[in-house]
Design a protein around this motif. Structure first.
Motif, PDB file in Angstrom:
ATOM      1  N   ARG A 217       0.796  -1.191  -0.026  1.00 31.13           N
ATOM      2  CA  ARG A 217      -0.099   0.060   0.026  1.00 31.13           C
ATOM      3  C   ARG A 217       0.945   1.485  -0.089  1.00 31.13           C
ATOM      4  NH1 ARG A 217      -2.177   4.321   1.888  1.00 31.13           N
ATOM      5  NH2 ARG A 217      -4.274   4.766   2.243  1.00 31.13           N
ATOM      6  N   GLY A 218       0.436   2.354  -0.545  1.00 29.57           N
ATOM      7  CA  GLY A 218       1.109   3.536  -0.740  1.00 29.57           C
ATOM      8  C   GLY A 218       1.385   4.129   0.828  1.00 29.57           C
ATOM      9  N   GLY A 219       1.792   5.210   0.928  1.00 30.22           N
ATOM     10  CA  GLY A 219       1.846   6.108   2.012  1.00 30.22           C
ATOM     11  C   GLY A 219       0.445   6.707   2.600  1.00 30.22           C
ATOM     12  N   GLY A 220       0.430   7.199   3.689  1.00 25.18           N
ATOM     13  CA  GLY A 220      -0.860   7.850   4.271  1.00 25.18           C
ATOM     14  C   GLY A 220      -0.823   7.914   5.687  1.00 25.18           C
ATOM     15  N   SER A 221      -2.128   8.582   6.293  1.00 24.45           N
ATOM     16  CA  SER A 221      -1.925   8.784   7.642  1.00 24.45           C
ATOM     17  C   SER A 221      -2.145   7.516   8.627  1.00 24.45           C
ATOM     18  CB  SER A 221      -3.012   9.958   7.993  1.00 24.45           C
ATOM     19  OG  SER A 221      -4.360   9.135   7.666  1.00 24.45           O
ATOM     20  N   VAL A 222      -2.026   7.708   9.953  1.00 22.90           N
ATOM     21  CA  VAL A 222      -2.073   6.565  10.626  1.00 22.90           C
ATOM     22  C   VAL A 222      -3.426   6.055  10.575  1.00 22.90           C
ATOM     23  CG1 VAL A 222      -2.227   5.834  13.068  1.00 22.90           C
ATOM     24  CG2 VAL A 222      -0.479   7.591  12.367  1.00 22.90           C
ATOM     25  N   GLU A 223      -4.558   7.042  10.402  1.00 15.99           N
ATOM     26  CA  GLU A 223      -5.886   6.464  10.127  1.00 15.99           C
ATOM     27  C   GLU A 223      -6.058   5.657   8.878  1.00 15.99           C
ATOM     28  OE1 GLU A 223      -5.065   9.347  10.959  1.00 15.99           O
ATOM     29  OE2 GLU A 223      -6.073   9.730  12.882  1.00 15.99           O
ATOM     30  N   ASP A 224      -5.439   5.994   7.930  1.00 17.31           N
ATOM     31  CA  ASP A 224      -5.581   5.577   6.635  1.00 17.31           C
ATOM     32  C   ASP A 224      -4.814   4.203   6.608  1.00 17.31           C
ATOM     33  OD1 ASP A 224      -6.554   7.658   5.449  1.00 17.31           O
ATOM     34  OD2 ASP A 224      -4.770   8.660   4.713  1.00 17.31           O
ATOM     35  N   LEU A 225      -3.740   3.831   7.251  1.00 16.25           N
ATOM     36  CA  LEU A 225      -2.986   2.542   7.347  1.00 16.25           C
ATOM     37  C   LEU A 225      -3.374   1.986   8.532  1.00 16.25           C
ATOM     38  CD1 LEU A 225       0.780   4.143   6.887  1.00 16.25           C
ATOM     39  CD2 LEU A 225      -0.917   3.293   5.152  1.00 16.25           C
ATOM     40  N   TRP A 226      -4.434   2.315   9.273  1.00 17.34           N
ATOM     41  CA  TRP A 226      -4.784   1.554  10.332  1.00 17.34           C
ATOM     42  C   TRP A 226      -5.318   0.055  10.050  1.00 17.34           C
ATOM     43  CZ3 TRP A 226      -3.478   2.062  15.131  1.00 17.34           C
ATOM     44  CH2 TRP A 226      -4.122   1.483  16.275  1.00 17.34           C
ATOM     45  N   GLY A 227      -5.927  -0.092   8.901  1.00 16.32           N
ATOM     46  CA  GLY A 227      -6.288  -1.512   8.667  1.00 16.32           C
ATOM     47  C   GLY A 227      -5.195  -2.604   8.631  1.00 16.32           C
ATOM     48  N   PHE A 228      -3.958  -2.311   8.510  1.00 16.20           N
ATOM     49  CA  PHE A 228      -2.955  -2.836   8.590  1.00 16.20           C
ATOM     50  C   PHE A 228      -2.252  -3.109  10.046  1.00 16.20           C
ATOM     51  CE2 PHE A 228      -3.101  -1.512   4.420  1.00 16.20           C
ATOM     52  CZ  PHE A 228      -2.904  -2.553   3.609  1.00 16.20           C
ATOM     53  N   ASN A 229      -2.939  -2.246  10.740  1.00 13.43           N
ATOM     54  CA  ASN A 229      -2.605  -2.626  12.318  1.00 13.43           C
ATOM     55  C   ASN A 229      -3.450  -3.358  13.088  1.00 13.43           C
ATOM     56  OD1 ASN A 229      -0.199  -0.996  12.410  1.00 13.43           O
ATOM     57  ND2 ASN A 229      -1.567   0.909  12.373  1.00 13.43           N
ATOM     58  N   GLU A 230      -4.648  -3.763  12.229  1.00 14.47           N
ATOM     59  CA  GLU A 230      -5.647  -4.952  13.129  1.00 14.47           C
ATOM     60  C   GLU A 230      -4.951  -6.152  13.338  1.00 14.47           C
ATOM     61  OE1 GLU A 230      -8.301  -3.998  14.228  1.00 14.47           O
ATOM     62  OE2 GLU A 230      -8.871  -2.303  13.227  1.00 14.47           O
ATOM     63  N   GLU A 231      -5.498  -6.577  14.670  1.00 13.85           N
ATOM     64  CA  GLU A 231      -4.900  -8.042  15.065  1.00 13.85           C
ATOM     65  C   GLU A 231      -5.197  -8.919  14.192  1.00 13.85           C
ATOM     66  OE1 GLU A 231      -5.208 -10.816  18.877  1.00 13.85           O
ATOM     67  OE2 GLU A 231      -6.178  -9.005  18.944  1.00 13.85           O
ATOM     68  N   VAL A 232      -6.308  -8.982  13.260  1.00 14.32           N
ATOM     69  CA  VAL A 232      -6.858 -10.266  12.526  1.00 14.32           C
ATOM     70  C   VAL A 232      -5.860 -10.236  11.323  1.00 14.32           C
ATOM     71  CG1 VAL A 232      -9.034 -10.462  13.097  1.00 14.32           C
ATOM     72  CG2 VAL A 232      -8.461  -8.949  11.218  1.00 14.32           C
ATOM     73  N   VAL A 233      -5.021  -9.109  10.995  1.00 14.29           N
ATOM     74  CA  VAL A 233      -4.406  -8.930   9.775  1.00 14.29           C
ATOM     75  C   VAL A 233      -2.985  -9.578  10.237  1.00 14.29           C
ATOM     76  CG1 VAL A 233      -3.272  -7.537   8.051  1.00 14.29           C
ATOM     77  CG2 VAL A 233      -5.553  -7.146   8.579  1.00 14.29           C
ATOM     78  N   ALA A 234      -2.490  -9.146  11.462  1.00 12.31           N
ATOM     79  CA  ALA A 234      -1.169  -9.535  11.901  1.00 12.31           C
ATOM     80  C   ALA A 234      -1.137 -11.211  11.947  1.00 12.31           C
ATOM     81  CB  ALA A 234      -0.793  -8.831  13.268  1.00 12.31           C
TER      82      ALA A 234
END
Length: 515
Positions: A217-234
């Motif tokens: 994914r390209g760059g963005g704010s913390v809110e934009d990238l938050w989907g990749f901080n979800e526990e299910v993704v990790a």
């Protein structure tokens, strides 16, 4: 008259409600008055029921608001409520009349401020690190040259174009793209499904399983990238059996998937560079290695040739090695004729010595001695044979004396009588069976004659044929050029030559052809 104008008792003109009516009125008032609202607070107790509905509290320092998110609404939440998280919830106020309580039906949850997001991120990092998901020992090495690369990203952004362009420049490979949302509420579940979906593919199947995954994914704010901080993704990335490269955001952006992936790339372009080597450089390296191998082989051959030459100089000449053997051969060849003559002479002398002891008288004496021995054995042989013959004759005579001819004759006569009786019985049985079969055959003959169509002809019927086939319909008779009619005593032709005599081998008509 005074009763008609008197005021009623105090309170008697106040409306009267049932419990259900007042509960419904309160619920309608809440829903109509507030409508859709947003509430900021800290998430307290969180409880997920067996039915899948989510119940939790949002509170501040003085009050608590009960919130509910139904099972079908949870998938649309961008952030799942966690205890201690500062959030802003959006939804509608309503009341639960069965317990005289009001609550808020929440269909959207957002983290209140970047600080709260970072606090939640640190909490998740500590939890996953405690489980060992960040350990370097569990990370898999990337394949040197993967045949198929799976890319999980948005199909319409610049990221996928950069990855494909970089792969084409370095080393073209087959690429499978799994399109996903890279931000918003759908990001985390779609990325999770993509990682799990690639892992479920069969190696070598119709849709082959990739050898390497890239989540980009390209760059963005913390809110934009938050989907990749979800526990299910990790957790999906950690459980992937396929080596995975995370390339989310710019070099300064860090998400939870970066810690669990097998390799982190600062940018999507860098992920493509990590995935494959440079083909031109690889060809140059192979060519260089081939040149080194050729030089090493030539050097080894030259070294061995020089070593062989050095060793050959230390060896004696071939003529000198054969000189002594050649001399021995010549010496033995010279001695051979003399040795042969001496050997013949020695054998001749030995023969003379042996033949000198042989005399005719000696031979005659030896023959006479052997003849006497033979005569003695023959003289002894004749009496021995006579004694053996006499002994055998005596044995035969004793056995013959024990035999009784009368008993044997009686037994033979009895057996003949028994055989005669059996033959008579068998003959009688055979005649009876033949008679029974003859009667059955005659009966079947009479039945055949009775049931045959010739007997029917005797009763006044006839058989009509056209061209050898039995005619059973008027239309067939009218269409035939010649008709053959068979009677009980013969046949006749109608419209042609006289009919031939009745034959037993003619095809039998069915009952419908008789008239």
């Amino acid at each position: 008259m005074s009763d008609l104008i008197d005021d009623p008792a105090p309170g008697q003109n106040t409306p009267e409600y049932t419990v259900s009516e007042i509960s419904g009125a309160v619920k309608r008032t809440l829903e109509d008055e507030f409508g859709r609202i947003r509430v900021k607070g800290e998430v307290g107790r969180v409880f997920k029921a067996r039915s899948g509905h989510l119940y939790y509290d949002v509170k501040d320092d003085r009050s608590v608001l009960a919130c509910t998110t139904w099972k079908g609404q949870i998938a649309n939440l961008s952030v799942v409520p966690e205890e201690g998280l500062e959030v802003v919830v959006t939804g509608r106020l309503t009341a639960f009349g069965a317990q005289s309580k009001y609550n808020m039906n929440v269909d959207e949850v957002a983290v209140a401020g970047q600080g709260a997001l970072m606090a939640l991120l640190e909490k998740r990092k500590k939890q996953l690190a405690a489980e060992g998901l960040f350990e370097a020992s569990r990370k898999r090495p990337l394949p040197y040259l993967p045949e198929i690369i799976g890319v999980i990203t948005s199909p319409s952004g610049a990221v996928i174009r950069d990855i494909l362009h970089r792969l084409r420049d370095r080393f073209p490979r087959k690429v499978l793209i799994w399109p996903v949302a890279v931000q918003g509420a759908a990001c985390a579940p779609e990325v999770t499904r993509a990682i799990e979906g690639f892992n479920r593919l069969t190696p070598g199947g119709a849709l082959p399983r990739p050898d390497l995954l890239i989540v980009a994914r390209g760059g963005g704010s913390v809110e934009d990238l938050w989907g990749f901080n979800e526990e299910v993704v990790a957790r999906a990335a950690a459980a992937s059996e396929i080596p995975l490269i995370s390339a989310v955001g710019h070099e300064t952006d860090t998400t939870l998937i970066d810690f669990v992936s097998d390799r982190r790339a600062p940018t999507p372009t860098a992920a493509a560079e990590l995935a494959v080597p440079v083909r031109v450089e690889l060809l140059a390296w192979v060519e260089g290695q081939g040149a080194r191998l050729t030089r090493a082989g030539n050097g080894a051959v030259t070294l061995r040739r020089q070593r062989l030459a050095d060793l050959s100089r230390a060896l004696p000449r071939g003529d000198s090695l054969l000189a002594s053997a050649r001399q021995r051969y010549d010496r033995i060849a010279d001695q051979l004729p003399v040795a042969l003559i001496k050997g013949v002479q020695a054998h001749r002398v030995h023969l003379s010595d042996v033949s000198g002891s042989l005399r005719p008288s000696i031979l005659t004496r030896m023959i006479a001695q052997e003849r006497r021995g033979v005569q003695q054995w023959s003289a002894r042989l004749v009496p021995a044979l006579d004694r053996a013959v006499a002994q055998r004759r005596t044995g035969f005579e004793s056995r013959a004396a024990r035999l009784r001819p009368r008993e044997l004759t009686a037994k033979i006569t009895q057996r003949k009588q028994d055989i005669g009786g059996l033959s008579k019985r068998l003959s009688a049985i055979g005649r009876n069976q033949i008679s029974a079969l003859d009667i059955r055959l005659k009966t079947a003959d009479r039945m055949l004659a009775t049931l045959g169509y010739e007997a029917t002809l005797e009763r006044g019927y006839a058989v009509i044929r056209a061209e050898g086939e039995v005619v059973t319909r008027k239309a067939e008779a009218e269409g035939a050029a010649t008709l053959e009619i068979q009677f009980a005593d013969g046949r006749m032709m109608v419209g042609g030559k006289p009919a031939r005599k009745a034959s037993k081998t003619a095809p039998e008509p069915d009952q419908g052809s008789l008239f």
